[in-house]
Design a protein around this motif. Structure first.
Motif, mmCIF file in Angstrom:
data_model
loop_
_atom_site.group_PDB
_atom_site.id
_atom_site.type_symbol
_atom_site.label_atom_id
_atom_site.label_comp_id
_atom_site.label_asym_id
_atom_site.label_seq_id
_atom_site.Cartn_x
_atom_site.Cartn_y
_atom_site.Cartn_z
ATOM 1 N N CYS A 178 0.812 -1.045 0.067
ATOM 2 C CA CYS A 178 -0.554 -0.140 -0.296
ATOM 3 C C CYS A 178 1.146 1.306 -0.374
ATOM 4 O O CYS A 178 1.532 1.206 0.275
ATOM 5 C CB CYS A 178 -1.014 0.500 1.254
ATOM 6 S SG CYS A 178 -1.964 1.266 0.700
ATOM 7 N N MET A 236 -0.258 3.848 1.539
ATOM 8 C CA MET A 236 -0.724 5.072 2.238
ATOM 9 C C MET A 236 -0.545 4.171 4.069
ATOM 10 O O MET A 236 0.064 3.021 3.811
ATOM 11 C CB MET A 236 -1.798 5.119 2.074
ATOM 12 C CG MET A 236 -1.670 5.947 1.178
ATOM 13 S SD MET A 236 -3.423 7.162 0.199
ATOM 14 C CE MET A 236 -4.250 7.654 1.592
ATOM 15 N N CYS A 296 -2.671 5.201 6.311
ATOM 16 C CA CYS A 296 -4.179 5.927 7.156
ATOM 17 C C CYS A 296 -3.926 4.604 9.208
ATOM 18 O O CYS A 296 -4.073 3.815 9.745
ATOM 19 C CB CYS A 296 -5.617 4.049 6.591
ATOM 20 S SG CYS A 296 -5.417 5.498 4.702
ATOM 21 N N CYS A 311 -5.718 1.554 10.343
ATOM 22 C CA CYS A 311 -6.107 0.659 9.269
ATOM 23 C C CYS A 311 -4.903 -0.577 9.896
ATOM 24 O O CYS A 311 -3.977 -0.125 10.279
ATOM 25 C CB CYS A 311 -4.810 0.947 7.848
ATOM 26 S SG CYS A 311 -4.890 -1.027 6.777
ATOM 27 N N ASN A 358 -7.957 3.963 -1.924
ATOM 28 C CA ASN A 358 -7.617 4.303 -1.567
ATOM 29 C C ASN A 358 -8.028 5.897 -3.061
ATOM 30 O O ASN A 358 -7.489 7.120 -2.582
ATOM 31 C CB ASN A 358 -6.126 4.994 -0.873
ATOM 32 C CG ASN A 358 -5.546 4.927 -1.855
ATOM 33 O OD1 ASN A 358 -4.869 4.867 -2.781
ATOM 34 N ND2 ASN A 358 -4.234 3.714 -0.651
ATOM 35 N N SER A 374 -7.987 -1.970 4.159
ATOM 36 C CA SER A 374 -8.435 -2.110 2.025
ATOM 37 C C SER A 374 -8.986 -0.820 1.871
ATOM 38 O O SER A 374 -9.644 -0.325 1.264
ATOM 39 C CB SER A 374 -8.549 -2.959 2.106
ATOM 40 O OG SER A 374 -8.434 -3.076 0.241
ATOM 41 N N ALA A 375 -7.720 0.328 1.496
ATOM 42 C CA ALA A 375 -7.921 0.838 1.747
ATOM 43 C C ALA A 375 -9.395 1.817 1.614
ATOM 44 O O ALA A 375 -10.464 1.152 1.694
ATOM 45 C CB ALA A 375 -9.059 0.675 -0.522
HETATM 46 S S1 SF4 Z 1 -6.877 1.658 4.995
HETATM 47 FE FE1 SF4 Z 1 -6.290 1.317 2.360
HETATM 48 S S2 SF4 Z 1 -4.672 2.757 2.135
HETATM 49 FE FE2 SF4 Z 1 -5.016 3.242 4.038
HETATM 50 S S3 SF4 Z 1 -3.076 1.764 4.878
HETATM 51 FE FE3 SF4 Z 1 -5.099 0.228 4.975
HETATM 52 S S4 SF4 Z 1 -4.946 -0.196 2.360
HETATM 53 FE FE4 SF4 Z 1 -3.563 1.664 2.791
#
Ligand code: SF4
Length: 363
Positions: free
Chosen positions: A14, A16, A18, A21, A95, A362-363
């Motif tokens: 990924c 990012m 977040c 997450c 994302n 995931s995203a």
């Molecule tokens: S929520 Fe999605 S975009 Fe953000 S870190 Fe996790 S996997 Fe990556």
């Protein structure tokens, strides 16, 4: 017994990190499923559902960020478009930072729902969704959206998360997403954290404003997806069937994406405990039922009755990262009660539906 949804965590990578997450930071391994493995996982799953006479709700593509693995994912998207029976839904989460016109067109053309993780206005979105480069993820996503023609943009669905941190902006964020013109807005809550008591009053205030807006605006009412309320009254069998099973990048099936994708669940002994099959051996429904029963027992002990979101995500977040399950479930129950009072829950066709709303990743 086999659940109604298969989630494919197609890549660990990924771009990012977040805040909420459970998969953030797992780039070290950077493993991924090949197109052939994705196909095989779906075929194994569908054969199993046929044997068990279980209806399938949907196939989900998640990660990590699926668009970091586009070469293989795009082949899989085309394959799903050609081969998935019409009554089964398919969706992909992103994302949005790597989304472009061509990718969006291909996903939509092949009949998949394109679900964009966007929390609302810049302040909320950038506060939680942080790219590795440190730039504003909101600005990147907006630029990508603007590169698409309006009719395509309107096919996208927004998946905002309401957390203890951004709840004071919930109304502004929902309004912003409605004004952006998304086809659907599917809010859910960050439930793997115990909300401080002071935040419940804030949630009540914000949801009442959303509810007032929806009463006045019929179009908005149709596009802001109500959140499903669940309870455990339908018993263990229904609980066992609900939610998803997941395939991870190591080629093993697990009882929840929270285990497949979680960076904290990478230890071998932990993963062995929760494996419920593989691409070689198929799905072991006996072990899956045993694990669902174990989760059910622990959840029932906590005494909370109402839930929003995915109960298994809450249960497994405690198994993976520690914490007190009872406090988590009672906090989630309070959020459910407030949401119910604001009339932002499903009222039909089945008022206390058991459908899924998963936590990120995931995203
Ligand atoms: S929520 Fe999605 S975009 Fe953000 S870190 Fe996790 S996997 Fe990556």
């Amino acid at each position: 017994m086999i659940p109604q949804e298969l989630d494919l965590c197609v890549t660990d990578a990924c771009n990012m990190k977040c805040r909420y997450c459970y998969a953030a930071g797992k780039n070290a391994g950077k493993k991924a499923l090949t197109f052939g493995e994705m196909k095989k996982a779906v075929v194994i799953y569908l054969k199993r559902t046929l044997t068990d006479g279980q209806a399938v709700d949907k196939i989900s593509i998640s990660g990590g960020e699926p668009l970091t693995h586009w070469e293989e994912v795009s082949k899989f998207v085309k394959w799903l478009g050609k081969n998935l029976p019409g009554q089964i839904k398919a969706e992909i989460f992103t994302n949005g930072t790597l989304l472009c016109l061509k990718k969006a067109q291909l996903i939509v053309k092949n009949g998949l729902k394109l679900r964009l993780s966007i929390d609302g206005e810049k302040e909320s979105h950038d506060g939680a969704r942080i790219p590795f480069g440190g730039e504003s993820s909101f600005d990147i996503v907006m630029k990508n959206l603007k590169s698409m023609p309006a009719p395509l943009r309107k096919e996208l669905e927004a998946v905002p998360l309401i957390s203890a941190e951004n709840v004071h902006l919930a109304f502004k964020n929902m309004k912003f997403l409605l004004d952006m013109g998304f086809k659907m807005i599917r809010p859910s809550f960050v439930l793997n954290e115990v909300w401080p008591k002071t935040k419940f009053a804030v949630l009540k205030r914000e949801l009442e404003k959303v509810s007032f807006l929806l009463r006045k605006d019929e179009k908005a009412r149709k596009r802001l997806m109500k959140i499903s309320l669940k309870n455990l009254s339908k018993g263990l069998e229904e609980f066992a069937r609900s939610n998803e099973i997941s395939i991870a990048t190591d080629g093993y099936f697990y009882p929840s994406s929270l285990i497949s994708a979680s960076v904290a669940a990478m230890g071998n002994s932990f993963r062995r405990k929760y494996r419920i099959g593989s691409l070689e051996r198929g799905i072991e429904t006996g072990k899956l039922f045993f694990l669902r029963k174990e989760a059910w027992r622990e959840i029932k002990k906590c005494g909370a009755d109402l839930y929003l979101g995915c109960l298994l995500c809450m249960y497994y977040s405690v198994q993976v990262a520690g914490g007190d399950l009872k406090s988590l479930l009672l906090s989630a129950e309070k959020i459910a009660e407030i949401t119910e009072k604001a009339c932002l829950l499903y009222t039909s066709p089945s008022p206390r539906d058991l459908s899924t709303s998963r936590m990120p990743s995931s995203a």
